[in-house]
Design an enzyme around this catalytic site. Sequence first.
Site, PDB file in Angstrom:
ATOM      1  N   ARG A  25       0.845  -1.188   0.000  1.00 16.10           N
ATOM      2  CA  ARG A  25       0.000   0.000   0.000  1.00 16.10           C
ATOM      3  C   ARG A  25       0.887   1.248   0.000  1.00 16.10           C
ATOM      4  O   ARG A  25       0.567   2.258  -0.640  1.00 16.10           O
ATOM      5  CB  ARG A  25      -0.892  -0.048   1.250  1.00 16.10           C
ATOM      6  CG  ARG A  25      -2.068   0.867   1.367  1.00 16.10           C
ATOM      7  CD  ARG A  25      -2.819   1.144   0.127  1.00 16.10           C
ATOM      8  NE  ARG A  25      -3.783   0.162  -0.311  1.00 16.10           N
ATOM      9  CZ  ARG A  25      -5.023  -0.028   0.142  1.00 16.10           C
ATOM     10  NH1 ARG A  25      -5.461   0.662   1.156  1.00 16.10           N
ATOM     11  NH2 ARG A  25      -5.817  -0.903  -0.407  1.00 16.10           N
ATOM     12  N   GLY A  90      -5.044   3.583   7.736  1.00 19.54           N
ATOM     13  CA  GLY A  90      -5.327   2.152   7.756  1.00 19.54           C
ATOM     14  C   GLY A  90      -6.798   1.838   7.649  1.00 19.54           C
ATOM     15  O   GLY A  90      -7.622   2.708   7.366  1.00 19.54           O
ATOM     16  N   MET A 180      -5.379  -2.061  15.024  1.00 18.77           N
ATOM     17  CA  MET A 180      -4.377  -2.795  15.795  1.00 18.77           C
ATOM     18  C   MET A 180      -3.047  -2.062  16.011  1.00 18.77           C
ATOM     19  O   MET A 180      -2.066  -2.695  16.413  1.00 18.77           O
ATOM     20  CB  MET A 180      -4.113  -4.157  15.131  1.00 18.77           C
ATOM     21  CG  MET A 180      -5.382  -4.992  15.014  1.00 18.77           C
ATOM     22  SD  MET A 180      -5.116  -6.629  14.341  1.00 18.77           S
ATOM     23  CE  MET A 180      -4.318  -7.426  15.725  1.00 18.77           C
ATOM     24  N   ASP A 204     -14.981  -3.061   7.603  1.00 19.66           N
ATOM     25  CA  ASP A 204     -15.907  -4.121   8.011  1.00 19.66           C
ATOM     26  C   ASP A 204     -16.630  -3.712   9.298  1.00 19.66           C
ATOM     27  O   ASP A 204     -16.215  -2.787   9.995  1.00 19.66           O
ATOM     28  CB  ASP A 204     -15.180  -5.458   8.200  1.00 19.66           C
ATOM     29  CG  ASP A 204     -14.030  -5.356   9.182  1.00 19.66           C
ATOM     30  OD1 ASP A 204     -13.004  -4.749   8.832  1.00 19.66           O
ATOM     31  OD2 ASP A 204     -14.178  -5.847  10.307  1.00 19.66           O
TER      32      ASP A 204
HETATM   33  N1  HPA Z   1     -10.277  -6.011  13.893  1.00 21.18           N
HETATM   34  C1  HPA Z   1      -9.030  -5.555  14.016  1.00 21.18           C
HETATM   35  N2  HPA Z   1      -8.446  -4.802  13.105  1.00 21.18           N
HETATM   36  C2  HPA Z   1      -9.142  -4.493  12.004  1.00 21.18           C
HETATM   37  C3  HPA Z   1     -10.442  -4.945  11.810  1.00 21.18           C
HETATM   38  C4  HPA Z   1     -11.042  -5.730  12.809  1.00 21.18           C
HETATM   39  O1  HPA Z   1     -12.191  -6.157  12.702  1.00 21.18           O
HETATM   40  N3  HPA Z   1     -10.854  -4.475  10.605  1.00 21.18           N
HETATM   41  C5  HPA Z   1      -9.837  -3.765  10.084  1.00 21.18           C
HETATM   42  N4  HPA Z   1      -8.793  -3.764  10.928  1.00 21.18           N
END
Ligand code: HPA
Length: 236
Positions: A25, A90, A180, A204
């Site tokens: 990326r 991110g 994260m 998501d």
């Molecule tokens: N959990 C942790 N990190 C992420 C998630 C998730 O559902 N989606 C994108 N990064």
Amino acid sequence: MPTPHNNAEKGSIAKTVLMPGDPLRAKFIAENYLDSPICYNEVRGMLGYTGTYKGIPVSVQGSGMGMPSIGIYSWELFNEYGVENIIRVGTAGAIADNVELRDVVIGMSASTNSAYASQYRLPGTYAPTASWSLLSAAVRSAEEKNAAFHVGNIFSSDTFYDDADSLAQWQKMGVLAIEMEAAALYMNAARAGKNALCILTVSDCPLRGLSTSAEERQTTFRDMMEIALETAIKVN
Ligand code: HPA
């Protein structure tokens, strides 16, 4: 002198660095958003580039996934390469009910289940916080773009696959989204007396069982990148 994880020469990294998790990326951003990008690091495939955006030097480098990884790369950028500003760009999972797929989330603070703060031996619970200079510039940039964005507390988790299923509890505390890396980045910036911010695009909704396709993510990705690049210009 290069570091154990970065073979860039001193002076070859800009004052402001954008950090996606995925090094490919970083390559994409350098090739599509920066003028005259030059690759400064290939160690462990953690690609880093310096180019210019609207004439201002900007670097972009992968962070890898998780707090130990961004902890290493951001520590070296702040403490070995004289970097002043790191903006993580991110993806995140939505936690709050009003955060939708493809929205942009700007992390004002980052709660965490990580033990990263224990190294500072503080007699209490540290609150990892974004830098106001970057946060305020990012909010102005998002408003100028008319982007759908939220600003607030995010959750930096050590686990992607989590046995305790704790997102509903973070939701009760008003947390917007899960990712994260931000908490470690914010702590490294604070300890180094530097600046950090995390800008996310929602890929998501784990609590609602929804996710976007890679193609769908492109538009929000563009919003996030333009917010991050305009922020870099404002703080230059
Ligand atoms: N959990 C942790 N990190 C992420 C998630 C998730 O559902 N989606 C994108 N990064």
